[in-house]
Structure formats: C-alpha cells, structure tokens
Design an enzyme around this catalytic site. Sequence first.
Site, PDB file in Angstrom:
ATOM      1  N   GLY A 127      -2.358 -38.656  20.046  1.00  0.00           N
ATOM      2  CA  GLY A 127      -2.419 -40.078  19.595  1.00  0.00           C
ATOM      3  C   GLY A 127      -1.420 -40.207  18.616  1.00  0.00           C
ATOM      4  N   HIS A 133       6.379 -40.555  22.564  1.00  0.00           N
ATOM      5  CA  HIS A 133       5.265 -40.457  23.615  1.00  0.00           C
ATOM      6  C   HIS A 133       5.853 -41.440  24.778  1.00  0.00           C
ATOM      7  CE1 HIS A 133       3.102 -39.400  19.787  1.00  0.00           C
ATOM      8  NE2 HIS A 133       2.878 -38.361  20.561  1.00  0.00           N
TER       9      HIS A 133
HETATM   10  N1  ATP Z   1      10.419 -37.802  18.881  1.00  0.00           N
HETATM   11  C1  ATP Z   1       9.952 -37.209  20.095  1.00  0.00           C
HETATM   12  N2  ATP Z   1      10.620 -36.792  21.386  1.00  0.00           N
HETATM   13  C2  ATP Z   1      10.194 -36.218  22.433  1.00  0.00           C
HETATM   14  N3  ATP Z   1       8.748 -35.839  22.419  1.00  0.00           N
HETATM   15  C3  ATP Z   1       8.417 -36.196  21.477  1.00  0.00           C
HETATM   16  C4  ATP Z   1       8.692 -36.801  20.271  1.00  0.00           C
HETATM   17  N4  ATP Z   1       7.733 -36.700  19.549  1.00  0.00           N
HETATM   18  C5  ATP Z   1       6.423 -36.625  20.101  1.00  0.00           C
HETATM   19  N5  ATP Z   1       7.026 -35.785  21.376  1.00  0.00           N
HETATM   20  C6  ATP Z   1       5.940 -35.227  22.186  1.00  0.00           C
HETATM   21  O1  ATP Z   1       4.779 -35.639  22.496  1.00  0.00           O
HETATM   22  C7  ATP Z   1       3.699 -34.740  22.720  1.00  0.00           C
HETATM   23  C8  ATP Z   1       2.739 -35.206  21.852  1.00  0.00           C
HETATM   24  O2  ATP Z   1       2.819 -34.987  20.594  1.00  0.00           O
HETATM   25  P1  ATP Z   1       2.244 -35.278  19.327  1.00  0.00           P
HETATM   26  O3  ATP Z   1       0.867 -36.116  19.597  1.00  0.00           O
HETATM   27  O4  ATP Z   1       1.601 -34.086  18.580  1.00  0.00           O
HETATM   28  O5  ATP Z   1       3.158 -36.221  18.597  1.00  0.00           O
HETATM   29  P2  ATP Z   1       4.032 -35.885  17.555  1.00  0.00           P
HETATM   30  O6  ATP Z   1       4.899 -37.166  17.089  1.00  0.00           O
HETATM   31  O7  ATP Z   1       4.901 -34.640  17.854  1.00  0.00           O
HETATM   32  O8  ATP Z   1       3.063 -35.755  16.203  1.00  0.00           O
HETATM   33  P3  ATP Z   1       3.197 -34.582  15.147  1.00  0.00           P
HETATM   34  O9  ATP Z   1       3.575 -35.646  14.046  1.00  0.00           O
HETATM   35  O10 ATP Z   1       1.868 -34.500  14.919  1.00  0.00           O
HETATM   36  O11 ATP Z   1       3.931 -33.792  15.218  1.00  0.00           O
HETATM   37  C9  ATP Z   1       4.502 -33.439  22.509  1.00  0.00           C
HETATM   38  O12 ATP Z   1       4.678 -32.818  23.788  1.00  0.00           O
HETATM   39  C10 ATP Z   1       5.524 -33.696  21.490  1.00  0.00           C
HETATM   40  O13 ATP Z   1       6.627 -32.710  21.756  1.00  0.00           O
END
Ligand code: ATP
Length: 382
Positions: A127, A133
């Site tokens: 989330g 995302h």
């Molecule tokens: N900047 C980004 N580019 C590509 N994929 C992303 C990016 N940020 C998050 N994702 C991907 O979205 C999916 C869900 O990630 P998550 O919800 O943990 O978000 P996050 O932004 O990585 O959060 P956190 O700050 O907890 O690391 C994961 O597969 C993550 O690698």
Amino acid sequence: MDDVAIVGALRTPVVSRSRGFAGTTVDELAAHALAAVAAAGGRRPDAVVLGNCTGPGGNLGRIAALGAGFGESCAGWGVDAQCGSGLIAVAEATRHVRETGGAAAAGGEAGAAEPAPVTVGLIPTMGALHEGHATLIRRALEQNDVVAVSIFVNPLQFGPGEDYESYPRPLEADLQMLRDLGVDLAFVPERETMYPGGRPLVSLSSGELGTRFEGASRPGHFDGVLTVVAKLFNLFVAAAGPHRVRAYFGQKDAQQVAIVQRLVADLNVPVTIVPVAIVREEGGLAMSSRNTYLDEESRRAALVLSRTLALLREEGLSRGYAGIDLESARSRIEERDGVELDYLEIVDPSTFDAPTEASTRAMAMAAIRVGGTRLIDNMDVL
Ligand SMILES: Nc1ncnc2c1ncn2[C@@H]1O[C@H](COP(=O)(O)OP(=O)(O)OP(=O)(O)O)[C@@H](O)[C@H]1O
Ligand SMILES: CC(C)(CO)[C@@H](O)C(=O)[O-]
Ligand code: BAL
C-alpha cells in the site's frame, strides 16, 4: 431470381473444445447440423458453403456436404477468413442461389476456436501507492485480462524496532488510485485473515541469499517476504483456476525479485514473475512509500544515493565495471551530511555474488539511512 430466403437455421451446441466434443471433428459437427437443417426443410441443398473459423482448413463445405449425405453432386467450398467467415459464407450461398436460379444452398460457419486463454496479473504491495506501483499496475493491465492488487503490510517481514506500526496505510487513497487505473480487484486482507492464530508454524526460508545485503541488515526479512508471497501466490493460483497467473515486482527491490524468482523455480510455483524497471522522481530518487518519511533536507541528502549510482553506471559503461572505484563512491555517500551508508556493492544480479567473466549483467546496489529512514536503490553498471 432476386428473392432469396433463409428457410432454416440450426447450430450445434457451443462447448469447450477440450471437453464436450473433444473427439469430434469440425466437419462432423457441421455435417450433423447440415443434415438436420435439410431434413427440417425437406430439401437437400445443391451447394454448401462453410466459413472456417480456425477449423482444420481444407474444403470444409465439400467434406461436410459429403458427411451430411448430400451426395457427390452437391458442390461445396469454404471461406477461410476466420471471424466473419460465416457471414461471408451466407452471402456466398445467397449469390449461388441467385445465379443458379432456384437451387438451395447452405451457408454457415464451422470452427473449433477457443478464445485466447485468460491471464491474471497480480501486483503484491504494502500500500501507500505511488507512481512506482502505478507503473507495475499499468504493465499488468497491458499484459493481462484480469488484474488484482494486494495491499497488506506483512508483519513477518519487519524486524523488531522497524516501522511496522507506523508504516503509512492511506487505504482510501490507495483504493481510489486502483479504481482510477482500472484494476479489477483489490485484495486487502486483515492480519488475522493472513495469519489466523498469529505467526504461522510453517514458513519459508530464503536460504543463504536471504542473509546477505538487505537480509544482513534486516534478519528474517526475506523469510517473511517469501512466506507472504507464497501465500498470495497460492490464493491467486487457486482463484485463477486453469488461467495463468503473472506476478509483477519492482526492480527497486532487486534482491526480493531474485529471491521470489528462486521461490517459483525451487518450489515449482505456477506463477510467472515479471520484473519491472525502477521508477524515479525527477531528481533521480527511486520512488518508495518510505519517501513520505523524508523532510525536505533529508530528501535533498537522499539524492546522493541515485547520483552516486548514476556515476558508477557511467564509469562502468565507459570503462568497464571492473575499473569502478567503489571505495571513493562509498566515501562520497558517507561524506554527505545526514546520510549513513549501510552497503554499496557490485554484484551479478543472477547470483548476488561478485560478477565474473561469464556475467552478462553487473549491478551496483546500495542501502543508506537518512534521518530514521532506510532507502535502497540499484543500477546496472554492465
Ligand atoms: N520506484 C519503484 N519502481 C519500481 N517498482 C517499485 C518502486 N517502488 C516500489 N516498487 C515495487 O512495488 C512493489 C510493492 O512495493 P512496496 O509496497 O513495498 O512499495 P515500496 O515503495 O517499495 O515501499 P517501501 O518504502 O516499503 O520499500 C514491489 O515489488 C516494489 O519493488
Ligand atoms: C512483495 C511484498 C508486497 C511482500 O509483502 C513486499 O515485500 C513489497 O511490497 O515489496
Ligand atoms: N519494498 C520492500 C518491502 C519492505 O521494505 O519491507
């Protein structure tokens, strides 16, 4: 003759090719319908035109006419135009009746086509959705018929003292974003739904790879990730029935992608993993839900991470990754006020070991702490 009328129409039932009529050929089905329509009309046609909707090809009209018992004097031909060939066949039959003056003709369509298989795209998230995302979701929407996003802050992957409690949970805004993007299904389970009775007795181990880099700083993190990802995969594979499931993961969490790929390979999980490139803010900072923790000063300081990686990429691409001066890059990060370096390494992303002669990719990966916030990033340097 100008007035041509349709005096009878019949069709066979529509069933899945692999089920009800698995042992029946297309011309046998067509012959059955033709014989029945001729019997109902009390007259055999002198020509049969059949459209071929991805049937076996060849002269379907002639074969079906013979199969229907219309005899060798009944002409037959086909229209091999897939969709719409039935309509063309009826028009052809009409033309034949008109030109031959009064003879009856049968036109129709025969085929053994099954629609392209439905695929399901799954994007597991915690989330606090952002453009990173959204990029994963758009990719899934392009490639699948049905797209589901899970939102679940998984307690198993947070260590003691980490931000499980304070992790942002803007559920209403997240759901609105999913609606705007056209996502079909949001799966937002409660903690008790995923882990009834607390921690599961049986869980997955991410092995030695799970103890390095991110796993060294966050012991148990990847075991928790794997366990929840395996649960999500099992739920969605079961719900998808015979349909293929693709799961989308961001390359920002490169080690996570590699470990999830090993889960699928090592445990024969019927899910295709689709990695998606990192999405960055304008200044270069990789998008992350945790960026919301950064104040303006920390956000500026955090830029040292992507900028240093970009310099390494330039060095690697111009002079070869082996010539990269990692020590100066580490110092560059450590010297930035307010920034603490956790690690900066160059690895082969297929093994997370040092790259070798045989490596086709080399990746610089790093983690820093800015204020209380841990950020990760990576870039290919080969
Ligand atoms: N900047 C980004 N580019 C590509 N994929 C992303 C990016 N940020 C998050 N994702 C991907 O979205 C999916 C869900 O990630 P998550 O919800 O943990 O978000 P996050 O932004 O990585 O959060 P956190 O700050 O907890 O690391 C994961 O597969 C993550 O690698
Ligand atoms: C894959 C994931 C959703 C599992 O909780 C999480 O680790 C994440 O958001 O990257
Ligand atoms: N994006 C990885 C999830 C985590 O940091 O826990």
